[in-house]
Every structure is written in structure tokens, then in C-alpha cells.
Design an enzyme around this catalytic site. Structure first.
Site, PDB file in Angstrom:
ATOM      1  N   PHE B 188     -12.209   7.024   9.232  1.00 23.48           N
ATOM      2  CA  PHE B 188     -10.910   7.132   8.558  1.00 23.48           C
ATOM      3  C   PHE B 188     -11.132   6.896   7.066  1.00 23.48           C
ATOM      4  O   PHE B 188     -11.627   5.853   6.661  1.00 23.48           O
ATOM      5  CB  PHE B 188      -9.911   6.096   9.095  1.00 23.48           C
ATOM      6  CG  PHE B 188      -8.561   6.225   8.435  1.00 23.48           C
ATOM      7  CD1 PHE B 188      -7.581   7.020   8.998  1.00 23.48           C
ATOM      8  CD2 PHE B 188      -8.279   5.587   7.230  1.00 23.48           C
ATOM      9  CE1 PHE B 188      -6.338   7.169   8.380  1.00 23.48           C
ATOM     10  CE2 PHE B 188      -7.049   5.745   6.604  1.00 23.48           C
ATOM     11  CZ  PHE B 188      -6.071   6.525   7.180  1.00 23.48           C
ATOM     12  N   ASP B 294     -17.398   3.532   2.163  1.00 23.70           N
ATOM     13  CA  ASP B 294     -15.958   3.308   2.044  1.00 23.70           C
ATOM     14  C   ASP B 294     -15.648   1.886   2.503  1.00 23.70           C
ATOM     15  O   ASP B 294     -15.607   1.598   3.693  1.00 23.70           O
ATOM     16  CB  ASP B 294     -15.235   4.356   2.903  1.00 23.70           C
ATOM     17  CG  ASP B 294     -13.735   4.141   2.963  1.00 23.70           C
ATOM     18  OD1 ASP B 294     -13.261   3.054   2.605  1.00 23.70           O
ATOM     19  OD2 ASP B 294     -13.028   5.073   3.401  1.00 23.70           O
ATOM     20  N   LYS B 323      -7.217  -2.095  -0.905  1.00 22.17           N
ATOM     21  CA  LYS B 323      -6.594  -3.118  -0.036  1.00 22.17           C
ATOM     22  C   LYS B 323      -6.708  -4.568  -0.543  1.00 22.17           C
ATOM     23  O   LYS B 323      -5.950  -4.969  -1.405  1.00 22.17           O
ATOM     24  CB  LYS B 323      -7.173  -2.996   1.370  1.00 22.17           C
ATOM     25  CG  LYS B 323      -6.679  -1.713   2.076  1.00 22.17           C
ATOM     26  CD  LYS B 323      -6.933  -1.801   3.561  1.00 22.17           C
ATOM     27  CE  LYS B 323      -6.498  -0.564   4.311  1.00 22.17           C
ATOM     28  NZ  LYS B 323      -5.334  -0.807   5.131  1.00 22.17           N
ATOM     29  N   THR B 348      -3.590  10.785 -15.406  1.00 19.42           N
ATOM     30  CA  THR B 348      -2.799  10.100 -16.437  1.00 19.42           C
ATOM     31  C   THR B 348      -3.151   8.624 -16.519  1.00 19.42           C
ATOM     32  O   THR B 348      -3.469   8.111 -17.592  1.00 19.42           O
ATOM     33  CB  THR B 348      -1.289  10.239 -16.170  1.00 19.42           C
ATOM     34  OG1 THR B 348      -0.949  11.618 -16.283  1.00 19.42           O
ATOM     35  CG2 THR B 348      -0.476   9.434 -17.180  1.00 19.42           C
TER      36      THR B 348
END
Lengths: 469, 469
Positions: B188, B294, B323, B348
Site C-alpha cells: 500500500f 516507504d 503520519k 506551489t
């Protein structure tokens, strides 16, 4: 507040340049920062502690009038006292200390914060909000909403098949969708993989990144001033609408949604008329395609309306926002756009209450001080003065545009080199502005940019043109 | 702090349930909120004002021991005084009021904030940071970094061709890339279009969304406890590495990077051994493929090391986080991973100083209170007690796993229905936990979860199993 009163009484009276920009302190700080963080796109290092109102202060102590405002994302000026106050509340401390997973564990006060803030300025008919994290993220969540909506309608209550569930795990149809998002030439919708596939502003934004094969319809290339070329522009818009309809009827995969900016910003401040946008709305309706209006850069009051598309008399199915709201997400009405069951449109945070609190404070201030009225009045003054400068510099200041669109005023220079030299020259004179497209200059001041600021801005532009001549 | 001292002296001594959960106040608030915001995935409405430490308070005043923590994203407990303090500084007020466009106008203090915060816990060898906005965003920026890096290397200094620039505006090769990201079954990595293409946790995450045709390698399916099946597990990992090598050598498009979680979290808390991860690292190196680890869910100290992959003795090229850091982004070393020129990796905001300040405060507290040591000690106590419960409920508590991985402890129940009933039962007893995969329960407590909390947690689990029996 009236336009003659000072919104920021302690703001500098005029730009104050102590060094070149970038000056030695910026250069030293960039060298340090570049060892750990990418600085290749940096204009200057900013001292936000000493920036105030419409004046941005750099690391060298230079104070510049800012008509770029963090790429159109400072709504109420630097160190706005109302925002500073909002950052010092118990609500803010609790929101920052305990960032919730809003979809699973929404906070007791999120309804009030949304209702009293973002939802109080939702476009008519769009009464729900999906909070997100950036403009790109908002657009991609809007794309997903559109895909889920269309697929759910098509499935008409039938359950997922085993083939759906197996194929999707390998990114294959029928479980993965072959539906598409339609976008427009020169449009900019962000830089994640889905939003970048809908972006067509400049090659450098896209080169070497994989993209979806999604359809692109032409955005009109109008002649300015719009009122001088009504017939030609109408013909161009009709041509584009015809092309759009032809794509809508012949594209081999279902078009889930079309996405469009009310003024194409990054792509060059390209305008189109209400006629064109009404045509897009009516064609999308006719062919069952959702319309997403991307107000990420245009929204938040700078156009003199809360959302720029409100100048056009159209109602999108989804409207995305970010930047000036300091919060991102999209408004919608149909509950099916949130997915037909949980965990389809989902992520850990689903927004950020601390940002929703800032958005609420910005919105309150816009209403309390009637800032949209102020923008309209000041913008009329600005445009008239810009038109005078244009008359003086017909060969350098091209395609002045944005009349009656608040501060969304822009113009071109003849070449990219001249444009860049122009921006550099203005910065040395104490005015910070930004480019767009290949040769464009876009004005993106705060909503509290007043006539006295206009005077300095326009005088500087005029002088810079004199210098380029 | 030692494990026997109270980190939160004023925390409740035990859960306190006044109503069912969800109770009447949650139900009323959800009904109200659901009119404007999607609540289909809500467990309960949370009163963050009255949550403290390891105890989460719901709208009905129920106080639950929280071992889920906003899907693994509360590091130091609710209303941690050190974080509340960090939210009340001048730095924070200025960061929130004046959110910068960090790539163009970096703030004077961003270097210090990064250096003293995030970079002080960067994995060895990764000395730069690219700040982002969410875990998905961090992963997609990492993908883009990998695509830009590989394409730039391949181009070897040659300029873009006219064909590159024209084709890319229509999302066609050669300007658009046909390179790919390799991911692993059950992985995931987020839910935006690129990250979702690398996600293979559950069909419901992916159905009806378009995806890139990127390759998927098998993640080992191990038997637990790991020490009981060493031979079988080694064979399974060897099989997976062989399959990986076969994909690396035969996939028709260049693989820019492989992405992997050190423990697959959303997909079911699937572990693999250091042998497997070392194999992945060595194969990716051999074939010139970047390795992205990850750590969005695993990182931030819950494993007893700052980053879970540090248990494996590997060095990735890129490591993403989010997280528990309350800030997102990726660490890297090679400057080319930021792109060879400006505006290629760009957006941005490029991060958020207010989040970097929170991350800094979290990191300081982890160091000052030696929280990684505490996690390791408490986790050993936790695992031993969980093993006792397992011995008692051999038919209900399956595949206990996560030994020596800090709080990354998980187990399965025989069916999804039993798992959901188990979680519901525990919540009624005042313990909040989360599921993962089809039948898994994952523990994700704060870093200040102490032995006294373990006692309550384990007792509740034990009693809930008794009730299911």
C-alpha cells in the site's frame, strides 16, 4: 474599511531596497539551504517575520511590494493580525497537536468549523465539501469522485464481479477503469500523476513523467482587449466548442469529467468569455460528463467574486479550491460523488482541521471587511491605470487583459527574455511579480491591495518599461 | 523517563465507558456532519479537547485506550504538552499565517528547522529532504524523482528534442515516459493515481480508478512465528527474489524504481526477513533500479528504531515518511533526485513550515526522553504477554507477529466477520484498535505506551477472545 483607509497602518509606505535582489544574505542562505533542500527555483529567501501586509521582506532586509503573494496564495497580507489571532486559539493548538484521521475519527467541532467557514462560501448548489491537502490532491480526489460516480451509475446496483476484483489488483480492466478525464490545451491542474496528465501548460512540467492517454480539447486563443475583437473571439470560441463536442461524441472511452480553469493561470492567464464557459457547461451536461471547475488559483476572492467562475453564470458539478483558502478540497452536491460505500474515496487525514480554521478566519475577514467590494473598486482603478501604461508602451506591453475580473490582470512582453528582464528590473525597484505562460506577467496581489499600492505598482511597471525601451 | 514512571500523570487510569461506542452523541453528530462531509467510514466522533495521552475521548465522553492512534499517526499521545507548547510559539504563528511557496521563496529559518528537526533523524547516507504534504504525495514525488533521475542519466546531457516537447503536451512518448515503478503484491503506497497504481492491498481501494500498467513482484507470504518456520520462509523469500529478478530482467520497459514497505501495513502487517530486504536491495542495485522504502506508516519510532528498515541493514536511495512525523516528504542523497533543473520537481507549497515545526518538536521529544529505548522495553513486555494470550486462544488468535519490531505487533482472526466483531467488542470494553488486510488486527500505539497500558490492552484482548469463544 473603505478604499481610502489603511488596512495595514504599520505597513511600509513604499518599497525599500538596501541591496540587489537576490542580495548577499539571500545568496548565503540559499547556499546553506541548497545542501539539504532543492533551491533551484528560488527567487529570494524570505524573512516572514519582517514581512507585513502587502510588503514582503527578504533576507537582506529589502522590502518589496508583493503582487505575486506566494504564487497567489496569500489572501490577506503578511502577518495579518486576524490570522495571527486565529493561530493562537485553543482550537488551533488542539488541531495541530492532535491531527485527526477525519474520515474515521472526525472531531466534535469539524461540522461547525466547515459550516461557519468553507461551506459559508460554497458556490450555490454545492453544499458538501471534501477536504484535501493541496490543489493537485483536490483535483485528483475530484477525478476519483467522477470515476466512482460514473462507474457506480453504470453498474446500476450490480455487485463487483470476481473478474473486477482480480483484474484490478493487476491494474487491468475491467476492474481498473478505462474512463478518462478531459482537459484543455494550456490548462494547469497540478503535478501528481493524474493531475499532471490533465496539465498542458509547459513541456518542462511534464517531460519524462508517465501520463495517462486522456483527451485534450482546445482552449480558445483570444485576442485582447476582448472588447476590440468580439467577432473574431466569438468565432474562435465557437470553433473550440465544436471541437469539444466532436471529442465528446467520438472519444473511444467514456469521459467521466472535464476539468477547466476559469482563467488559465500557469498556462498564461488565458481568458475566455461567459459564452464559452456556458457552452462547455451545456455540452458536458448534454453528454453526461461531469464538469470540474478548478479554482485552485482563481478562487478566494481575487477576481472580485469569491470564485471566478461566478462571473460566467455557470454551475459546475465539482469545484476545487486551495491556495488563498490555505486549505484544499472540493465542493459538490450529489452524495454519490463521495462514493457509494466507505473506503473508496479515502485517505488517512482527509484534510486538516488546522487549515480549516485558517480558512474560516480568512473567510470571516473577507466578509467582515467587505473585501470583495474593495477588490472590485481597487481593481477598476488598477485596470484604468494599466491601460494608460499600455498606451504609452504599445510595443512592450502586449495583450493587457483581465478587465472586470478583479485583480486577475495580466499582460505579455514580446519575448521570454524581455519578460524575465522586466520581472528582474521590477524586483530591483522593489516590486515582486510573477510570470506565467511563455511571455506573460500575472498580477496576484492580496485582497487588501489598495489604491496606494496600485500607484506604486503601476509607476514601477511604467518605469521598468521605460528602462527596457 | 523510565518505563515505570508516568509520562502523562493526568491520564485516565483505565478506560471509562459511559455508553456503547458509537453512542448517541456520536450518532447525532455524525448525522449532522454527514450532510456536508462524507462520514461513511467513521468509527466515532472524537473529542480531541478531552483526549489525553494514550486515551481518546469520544463525543459521548467515553474514554478509550487508543492502540490505533489516528491510523498510526499520533506519535506522542493526545494533547502532549511539548507539542502544545510548540503550537504556541511565534515561529508557529508566523508559519501558519504566511504559508510560503518554499521552492520560490524559502523562509529564513527553514534550514534551521529542517536541520534541527527532520534531517537530524534522516537515515545514514540520506542527507537531503524534499518536503511534501501527505504520504501519497511523498511517494508520488519520490516516483517523479526516480523518473527524472533515470531519464536525465539516459539523456546524458543531450537537450530535449522538439519531438520530446511536442509529444509530451499530448501525453505521448518520447516526451512522456514509458518507464515504470515496480511494487509488491499486498503493498500500500497511497491513493493518488500514481501511488494507487503501486498499491495492491484490497480491490475496494482500486476499483473503477484508472491505473498505470506497472509491474508487480511477489511479496513473501511467510508463516508465523517466523522462528518456527525458518526453512519454509527462507524458501518462500528465495522464490520471491527469483521472481523479482526475472521481472527486472524481462520487463519490456525500464524500471525506474522499486517501492516497498518495511512491514506491509494496510495490506495486513506482512513481515519479511532482513535476508529478503537485503536481496531486494542487492537486485535493485544490480539492475540500476532505485529503491524507495516507504516508511509512511512504519516510520517515526514505533518499531523501536526511528525507521523500521533500519532493522534490516539496508540503505535505500529514497525513503518516504509522513503520519507520525505530522509532515511528509522523502530523504535522499543524490542531488540529481531533485531534478537537473528548476521546475521539474515543483509545486506551489513544497511542504509546510508549520508541519516541519511540529515534526521538530516530536523529534526533540523522542530524543530528550529516549523514547526509542522505552518502546523497545515496553514492546518486549507486550510481545511476551501477547504470546501468553495466543497460547490460551490458539484457534482465534492466529499468526501473532512482530517480535523484535517494537510495537509493530499484529495477529489475525479466522474470518473477517470475527475480526470485525473482535474490534467492536474491544471498543465496548474501552480499547480502540484497527484492522488491516482481510483478517488482521494491527497495534499502533503511541511511543509513550507504557507497561501499564500494555496490561489493560492485553487483558481486554484476552477477555474479548473469551467472549468470542
Amino acid at each position: 474599511m473603505g478604499v481610502s483607509e489603511d488596512y495595514f497602518p504599520d505597513e511600509p509606505k513604499r518599497p525599500d531596497m538596501k541591496t540587489k535582489c537576490p542580495g548577499p544574505a539571500t545568496i548565503a542562505k540559499l547556499e546553506e539551504l541548497s545542501k539539504v533542500f532543492d533551491t533551484k527555483a528560488a527567487f529570494f529567501v524570505t524573512d516572514f517575520y519582517n514581512s507585513l501586509g502587502n510588503y514582503i521582506c527578504d533576507a537582506d532586509g529589502n522590502k518589496m511590494l508583493d503582487a505575486y503573494c506566494q504564487i497567489s496564495s496569500i489572501a490577506l497580507g503578511y502577518n495579518n493580525p486576524e490570522l495571527l489571532k486565529a493561530t493562537r486559539t485553543r482550537e488551533m493548538a488542539v488541531a495541530l497537536t492532535n491531527r485527526p484521521a477525519l474520515a474515521c475519527f472526525p472531531s466534535t467541532d469539524y461540522y461547525e468549523i466547515l459550516k461557519d467557514g468553507l461551506l459559508s462560501v460554497a458556490p450555490e448548489g454545492l453544499d458538501r465539501v471534501c477536504t484535501a491537502h493541496t490543489g493537485s490532491d483536490a483535483n485528483e480526489m475530484a477525478f476519483k469522485a467522477a470515476f466512482l460516480y460514473q462507474a457506480t451509475k453504470k453498474r446500476a446496483g450490480k455487485p463487483f464481479t470476481e473478474e473486477d476484483k482480480t483484474s484490478v489488483m493487476n491494474n487491468q480492466t475491467p476492474g481498473a477503469s478505462d474512463m478518462v478525464i478531459l482537459s484543455f490545451t494550456e490548462g494547469f491542474h497540478g503535478r501528481l500523476f493524474g493531475s499532471l496528465s490533465a496539465t498542458h501548460s509547459k513541456p518542462i512540467h511534464k517531460l519524462d513523467i508517465p501520463a495517462f492517454q486522456w483527451p485534450v480539447a482546445p482552449f480558445p486563443t483570444l485576442k485582447y482587449p476582448l472588447e476590440g475583437f468580439e467577432k473574431e473571439n466569438r468565432a474562435e470560441e465557437e470553433r473550440c466548442l465544436k471541437d469539444l463536442e466532436s471529442i465528446l461524441t467520438t472519444f473511444p472511452h467514456q469521459i467521466a469529467a472535464a476539468i477547466i480553469e476559469p482563467v488559465q493561470s500557469e498556462g498564461g492567464d488565458n481568458h475566455a468569455s461567459p459564452f464559452f464557459f456556458q457552452g462547455v457547461r451545456s455540452l458536458t451536461k448534454k453528454y453526461g460528463v461531469l464538469l470540474i471547475v478548478d479554482e485552485v488559483q482563481c478562487g478566494g476572492g481575487g477576481s472580485g467574486k469569491m470564485w471566478l467562475h461566478q462571473h460566467y453564470g455557470i454551475s459546475p458539478d465539482i469545484m476545487t479550491f486551495s491556495k488563498k483558502m490555505q486549505n484544499a478540497g472540493f465542493f459538490y452536491h450529489d452524495p454519490l460523488l463521495a462514493g457509494d460505500r466507505p473506503y473508496r474515496q479515502f485517505n488517512t487525514w482527509c484534510g486538516d482541521p488546522s487549515k480549516a480554521l485558517i480558512a474560516k478566519a480568512i473567510i470571516h475577514e473577507i466578509k467582515d471587511k467587505h473585501l470583495l467590494n474593495e477588490v472590485n473598486k481597487t481593481a477598476a482603478y488598477l485596470y484604468a491605470k494599466m491601460e494608460n501604461v499600455r498606451q504609452k508602451h504599445l510595443k512592450l506591453m502586449l495583450n493587457l487583459r483581465g478587465k472586470d475580473r478583479g485583480f486577475f490582470v495580466a499582460f505579455d512582453l514580446p519575448t521570454v527574455e524581455l519578460r524575465d528582464k522586466f520581472l528582474y528590473t521590477c524586483r530591483q525597484k522593489g516590486v515582486n511579480m510573477g510570470g506565467c505562460g511563455d511571455k506573460g506577467v500575472r498580477l496576484r496581489p492580496t485582497l487588501v491591495f489598495q489604491p496606494k499600492h496600485v500607484d506604486i505598482l503601476v509607476k514601477t511597471i511604467d518605469e521598468a518599461f521605460d528602462q527596457l525601451d
